[in-house]
Enzyme design. Structure first.
Site, PDB file in Angstrom:
ATOM      1  N   LYS A 200       0.854  -1.199   0.000  1.00  0.00           N
ATOM      2  CA  LYS A 200       0.000   0.000   0.000  1.00  0.00           C
ATOM      3  C   LYS A 200       0.887   1.245   0.000  1.00  0.00           C
ATOM      4  CE  LYS A 200      -3.389   2.307   2.881  1.00  0.00           C
ATOM      5  NZ  LYS A 200      -4.250   2.238   4.044  1.00  0.00           N
ATOM      6  N   GLU A 206      10.558  -4.850   4.343  1.00  0.00           N
ATOM      7  CA  GLU A 206      10.596  -6.265   3.968  1.00  0.00           C
ATOM      8  C   GLU A 206      10.240  -6.447   2.489  1.00  0.00           C
ATOM      9  OE1 GLU A 206       9.155  -4.940   6.576  1.00  0.00           O
ATOM     10  OE2 GLU A 206       9.223  -6.253   8.328  1.00  0.00           O
ATOM     11  N   GLY A 260      -4.732  -1.793   5.139  1.00  0.00           N
ATOM     12  CA  GLY A 260      -3.994  -2.954   4.617  1.00  0.00           C
ATOM     13  C   GLY A 260      -4.647  -4.275   4.975  1.00  0.00           C
ATOM     14  N   ARG A 261      -5.056  -4.415   6.238  1.00  0.00           N
ATOM     15  CA  ARG A 261      -5.613  -5.703   6.679  1.00  0.00           C
ATOM     16  C   ARG A 261      -7.037  -5.949   6.198  1.00  0.00           C
ATOM     17  NH1 ARG A 261      -4.274  -2.216  10.624  1.00  0.00           N
ATOM     18  NH2 ARG A 261      -5.846  -1.420  12.059  1.00  0.00           N
ATOM     19  N   GLU A 346      -4.155  -6.286  15.223  1.00  0.00           N
ATOM     20  CA  GLU A 346      -3.606  -4.999  14.782  1.00  0.00           C
ATOM     21  C   GLU A 346      -4.691  -3.919  14.924  1.00  0.00           C
ATOM     22  OE1 GLU A 346      -0.219  -4.477  11.677  1.00  0.00           O
ATOM     23  OE2 GLU A 346      -2.052  -4.079  10.574  1.00  0.00           O
ATOM     24  N   HIS A 377      -5.685 -33.101  18.674  1.00  0.00           N
ATOM     25  CA  HIS A 377      -4.525 -33.939  19.010  1.00  0.00           C
ATOM     26  C   HIS A 377      -3.329 -33.078  19.384  1.00  0.00           C
ATOM     27  CE1 HIS A 377      -6.585 -37.595  17.723  1.00  0.00           C
ATOM     28  NE2 HIS A 377      -7.178 -36.774  16.850  1.00  0.00           N
ATOM     29  N   LYS A 489       9.851  -0.580  13.931  1.00  0.00           N
ATOM     30  CA  LYS A 489      10.394  -0.319  12.582  1.00  0.00           C
ATOM     31  C   LYS A 489      11.541   0.679  12.691  1.00  0.00           C
ATOM     32  CE  LYS A 489       6.125  -0.848   9.903  1.00  0.00           C
ATOM     33  NZ  LYS A 489       5.132  -0.161   9.105  1.00  0.00           N
TER      34      LYS A 489
HETATM   35  O1  F6P Z   1       3.521  -2.362   9.703  1.00  0.00           O
HETATM   36  C1  F6P Z   1       2.249  -2.868   9.653  1.00  0.00           C
HETATM   37  C2  F6P Z   1       1.670  -2.651   8.299  1.00  0.00           C
HETATM   38  O2  F6P Z   1       1.531  -1.295   8.049  1.00  0.00           O
HETATM   39  C3  F6P Z   1       0.333  -3.361   8.129  1.00  0.00           C
HETATM   40  O3  F6P Z   1      -0.724  -2.634   8.632  1.00  0.00           O
HETATM   41  C4  F6P Z   1       0.281  -3.558   6.659  1.00  0.00           C
HETATM   42  O4  F6P Z   1      -0.676  -4.496   6.277  1.00  0.00           O
HETATM   43  C5  F6P Z   1       1.712  -3.998   6.391  1.00  0.00           C
HETATM   44  O5  F6P Z   1       2.480  -3.206   7.274  1.00  0.00           O
HETATM   45  C6  F6P Z   1       2.194  -3.844   4.979  1.00  0.00           C
HETATM   46  O6  F6P Z   1       2.122  -2.526   4.544  1.00  0.00           O
HETATM   47  P1  F6P Z   1       2.259  -2.142   3.018  1.00  0.00           P
HETATM   48  O7  F6P Z   1       1.144  -2.757   2.274  1.00  0.00           O
HETATM   49  O8  F6P Z   1       2.224  -0.645   2.978  1.00  0.00           O
HETATM   50  O9  F6P Z   1       3.595  -2.663   2.520  1.00  0.00           O
END
Ligand code: F6P
Length: 497
Positions: A200, A206, A260-261, A346, A377, A489
């Site tokens: 987003k 990452e 995002g979620r 979150e 189990h 972060k």
């Molecule tokens: O750091 C958490 C977060 O902002 C989430 O809310 C989000 O889904 C994820 O990182 C990934 O963010 P992006 O889609 O901006 O890479």
């Protein structure tokens, strides 16, 4: 109107629930069943292809009345209307919260429709082989590069809808663990692989690290010019995507009014759309839209998300439970809990209320769980005989997809038996010794769905989205921001120098 800012503990209903709790705390679910005939029927209802049985809870009809009174005193209906009307209810970020608009086929925003058309055209080309890689070969594999909401939703849905999947092999790379990236690439042919970078913000460490590594791997075996045939991106940050060398027609939009979620319904779900085809993807959206209608329009006593949310509040805030288990009796839903953990934790992992003051009551629940019967189990012993009270949601499908009767009967028998055993225990029955005693009285909800389809999955996911929203409204917290993720972060960045 923005969201109301009412401290729930100051309501009349909360005081009454406090007192009422004392009368319920000692009651056994089994007793509640025997003392009131027709309990199961009274505490179950069906909406479309989903039935909810919440009779195995530590409640009476009075509890439910008080919980719904609490919802009313906290102005839940106004809050629901504010969300659906596009008010900027994500106040700390000054944004509307409109994931429901992504699936509103009755009055779809033109930009949403355009993005869906773009997804349909693109996925059709990839599936039919009209989209060619740089050496003229068809695409065989797709890699989604994203994390959090840009990974968990699409990964969960793609796996859940495996039965409806086509020939494309879909992978998800999220962790900035280089070994995982290499293990994924090892299986892939750059000539026939398409990479979807989903972020987003297009600033996530990452995702950008993984995308850079993968792009380098690709160029080493192909060329810079070939990138446009193998890399597409989904983002709100068009400038950053362009700077990344992705051509204009390969960029899919996102909007700041979608968290995002809650974004799997948008182009963030492009990997899913390619895996199951646009028609199925649209059915997923339509299922969710049907649940939106149910949530918005149904009176609270027959409103699935509201009932589930208020029951969860009952345990969290009066029984002081810490966690709740989600137990889907379908291996297809193996990733549902991972997905829900982000969605729920979150969103509602907050301790400052909407007035900016620290709360003095519990908020977000910890969600965990796994698929049945595997869970039986593994960890179910603790739910049956441990010292902790853990409310559970059982989710099952009446029909299996391949129609194996023997397996399905066993699967369902186990599901129902677990819910019964948790509720009843050995209550009123002679036991040889204390080791064989089961206290019972462990609450659960049973969500029974006719069949796992894209449509019913859409309903199920939207059900939990709305449940967490209701909880946030009552707890007087903001559910749609996530400032708590920022400090770590920054610290990681500082460590890297
Ligand atoms: O750091 C958490 C977060 O902002 C989430 O809310 C989000 O889904 C994820 O990182 C990934 O963010 P992006 O889609 O901006 O890479």
């Amino acid at each position: 109107m923005l969201l109301p800012k009412i401290n729930p503990t100051t309501t009349k209903a909360w005081q009454q629930l406090d007192a009422h709790f004392e009368t319920i705390n000692d009651a056994h679910i089994q007793e509640l069943f025997t003392s009131k005939k027709g309990r199961r029927k009274a505490m179950s209802f069906i909406w479309e292809d989903i039935s909810l049985d919440y009779s195995k809870n530590r409640i009476t009809s009075e509890t439910l009345e008080l919980l719904l009174q609490l919802a009313n005193e906290c102005k839940l209906q106004e809050a629901i209307d504010a969300q659906f009307n596009g008010e900027q209810i994500n106040e700390t970020e000054g944004r509307a919260v409109l994931h429901a608009a992504l699936r509103d086929f009755n009055s779809m925003k033109p930009e949403v429709k355009a993005a869906l058309n773009q997804m349909r055209d693109f996925s059709e080309k990839v599936i039919t082989g009209a989209w060619k890689g740089h050496t003229g070969k068809e695409i065989k594999a797709i890699v989604n590069i994203g994390i959090g909401g840009s990974d968990l939703g699409p990964a969960m849905v793609t796996e859940a809808l495996t039965f409806y999947k086509n020939h494309l092999d879909v992978h998800y790379v999220s962790n900035v663990d280089g070994d995982h990236v290499m293990e994924t690439l090892k299986k892939l042919d750059p000539e026939t692989t398409l990479f979807i970078i989903v972020s987003k913000t297009f600033t996530t460490q990452e995702t950008l690290t993984n995308a850079t590594t993968i792009r380098k791997w690709f160029i080493e075996q192909a060329s810079e010019e070939a990138v446009s045939k193998h890399f597409v991106a989904v983002s709100t940050n068009l400038e950053a995507v362009r700077g990344y060398g992705i051509s204009e027609e390969n960029i899919f939009p996102m909007w700041d009014w979608v968290g995002g979620r809650f974004s799997l319904w948008s182009a963030v779900g492009l990997s899913t759309c390619c895996a199951i085809g646009y028609t199925h993807f649209e059915q997923l959206l339509k299922g969710a839209h049907a649940m939106d209608g149910h949530f918005k329009e149904t009176s609270f006593d027959k409103n699935m998300p509201v009932i589930l949310a208020m029951l969860s509040i009952w345990y969290n805030n009066f029984f002081q439970t810490e966690t709740e288990a989600v137990l889907p009796y379908s291996q297809y839903l193996d990733k549902l809990v991972d997905y829900l953990q982000q969605a729920v934790m979150e969103s509602n992992g907050k301790s400052i209320d909407r007035n900016g003051e620290p709360v003095d009551y519990q908020t977000g629940t910890i969600v965990w769980g796994s698929t049945g019967t595997n869970a039986q189990h593994a960890f179910m012993q603790l739910l049956h005989q441990g010292t902790k009270l853990i409310p559970s949601d059982f989710i099952c499908y009446t029909e299996s997809l391949y129609g194996n009767k023997d397996h399905q009967e066993k699967l369902l028998a186990n599901c129902y038996a677990q819910a019964d055993a948790l509720a009843q225990g050995t209550y009123g029955k002679p036991v040889e010794n204390n080791f064989k005693r089961f206290e019972g009285n462990s609450p659960s909800n049973m969500l029974k769905i006719e069949k796992l389809t894209p449509n019913s999955l859409g309903k199920l996911i939207a059900l939990y989205e709305h449940k967490l929203f209701v909880q946030g409204v009552i707890w007087n917290i903001f559910s749609y921001d996530q400032p708590g993720v920022e400090l770590g972060k920054k610290m990681a960045k500082a460590r890297l120098g």
